[in-house]
Design a protein around this motif. Structure first.
Motif, PDB file in Angstrom:
ATOM      1  N   ARG A   1     -23.392 -27.183  31.230  1.00  0.00           N
ATOM      2  CA  ARG A   1     -24.646 -26.430  31.207  1.00  0.00           C
ATOM      3  C   ARG A   1     -24.392 -24.922  31.138  1.00  0.00           C
ATOM      4  N   PHE A   2     -25.064 -24.289  30.195  1.00  0.00           N
ATOM      5  CA  PHE A   2     -25.058 -22.845  29.960  1.00  0.00           C
ATOM      6  C   PHE A   2     -23.829 -22.314  29.228  1.00  0.00           C
TER       7      PHE A   2
ATOM      8  N   GLN B   1     -21.871 -20.942  26.319  1.00  0.00           N
ATOM      9  CA  GLN B   1     -22.525 -20.254  25.203  1.00  0.00           C
ATOM     10  C   GLN B   1     -21.561 -19.328  24.477  1.00  0.00           C
TER      11      GLN B   1
ATOM     12  N   GLU C   1     -26.878 -22.162  23.805  1.00  0.00           N
ATOM     13  CA  GLU C   1     -26.391 -22.566  25.120  1.00  0.00           C
ATOM     14  C   GLU C   1     -26.407 -24.087  25.209  1.00  0.00           C
ATOM     15  N   TYR C   2     -25.285 -24.641  25.623  1.00  0.00           N
ATOM     16  CA  TYR C   2     -25.246 -26.080  25.893  1.00  0.00           C
ATOM     17  C   TYR C   2     -26.120 -26.375  27.106  1.00  0.00           C
ATOM     18  N   GLU C   3     -26.936 -27.402  27.015  1.00  0.00           N
ATOM     19  CA  GLU C   3     -27.771 -27.792  28.151  1.00  0.00           C
ATOM     20  C   GLU C   3     -27.369 -29.172  28.675  1.00  0.00           C
ATOM     21  N   ASN C   4     -27.400 -30.173  27.801  1.00  0.00           N
ATOM     22  CA  ASN C   4     -26.986 -31.528  28.186  1.00  0.00           C
ATOM     23  C   ASN C   4     -26.696 -32.311  26.910  1.00  0.00           C
TER      24      ASN C   4
ATOM     25  N   GLY D   1     -29.803 -28.507  23.328  1.00  0.00           N
ATOM     26  CA  GLY D   1     -29.292 -27.201  23.706  1.00  0.00           C
ATOM     27  C   GLY D   1     -30.391 -26.178  23.531  1.00  0.00           C
ATOM     28  N   HIS D   2     -30.081 -24.920  23.826  1.00  0.00           N
ATOM     29  CA  HIS D   2     -31.044 -23.839  23.664  1.00  0.00           C
ATOM     30  C   HIS D   2     -30.505 -22.808  22.674  1.00  0.00           C
TER      31      HIS D   2
ATOM     32  N   THR E   1     -36.320 -18.381  23.571  1.00  0.00           N
ATOM     33  CA  THR E   1     -35.489 -19.559  23.332  1.00  0.00           C
ATOM     34  C   THR E   1     -36.295 -20.711  22.763  1.00  0.00           C
TER      35      THR E   1
ATOM     36  N   GLU F   1     -35.587 -25.182  21.915  1.00  0.00           N
ATOM     37  CA  GLU F   1     -34.655 -26.305  22.024  1.00  0.00           C
ATOM     38  C   GLU F   1     -34.159 -26.729  20.641  1.00  0.00           C
TER      39      GLU F   1
END
Length: 197
Positions: free
Chosen positions: A69-70, A72, A90-93, A97-98, A113, A115
């Motif tokens: 998570r996060f 980037q 940014e990796y989220e799960n 990501g974002h 941001t 998704e």
């Protein structure tokens, strides 16, 4: 070859003619105050300097190694700790990501941001300057770019520094890969619509 200079040189990186690889350290980030009320200013930033008023900078990022998570990486214009902008995924799960950007003026950050699918593991960015206004675009193929944002930088009228960054705000580390960098004439054309007052 570009005249790169580090802001906070990372422990592990590799720079060649064709690519730059940055391995992040845990608990590194860029953020100032807004909403979260904390200040993080320890991400490694690799930049070049220019006093040109009109130009574009393009880079391809590969964050296939990001997994936490996060995590980037992306483009950045870091003037000082309280005046900068960045754009990244940014990796989220494992689901999403974002894709987003942060603009920080006089010590306060915003965050715009959206998704994107988690299987998007590469992104191109184009950073364009028109005096003290800036435009950030992204692209999946390096050919067709879409606008992410236009912004004004309060301290962005003189000589600026811009380039790339990578960080891992939580307990994580990954290797970001940057390729296909180029500086071109400004791809952000002068406004031809409604005239100013």
């Amino acid at each position: 070859m570009y005249q790169w200079e580090w802001i906070r040189e990372p422990e592990s990186y590799d720079i060649s003619e064709s690519e730059i690889r940055i391995t992040t350290m845990p608990h590194t980030d860029l953020w100032q105050r807004t909403y979260y009320h904390f200040r993080n200013d320890n991400a490694p930033v690799l930049q070049m300097e220019s006093d040109e008023k009109y130009f574009s900078f393009i880079v391809k990022t590969d964050f296939s190694d990001a997994h936490h998570r996060f995590d980037q990486c992306g483009i950045v214009m870091y003037l000082d700790s309280e005046n900068w902008l960045k754009a990244s995924v940014e990796y989220e799960n494992e689901s999403f990501g974002h894709l987003g950007s942060v603009v920080t003026n006089h010590g306060y950050s915003d965050w715009a941001t959206t998704e994107i699918r988690a299987d998007v593991r590469q992104m191109w960015y184009r950073f364009s300057r028109r005096e003290d206004d800036f435009r950030v675009e992204c692209s999946a193929d390096g050919i067709h770019f879409s606008q992410m944002r236009i912004c004004h930088m309060a301290e962005g009228g003189g000589t600026i520094r811009f380039g790339i960054y990578a960080c891992s705000p939580e307990e994580s580390s990954f290797t970001a890969v940057f390729t296909d960098m180029q500086i071109t004439e400004c791809a952000w054309l002068a406004h031809d619509g409604q005239q100013p007052d």
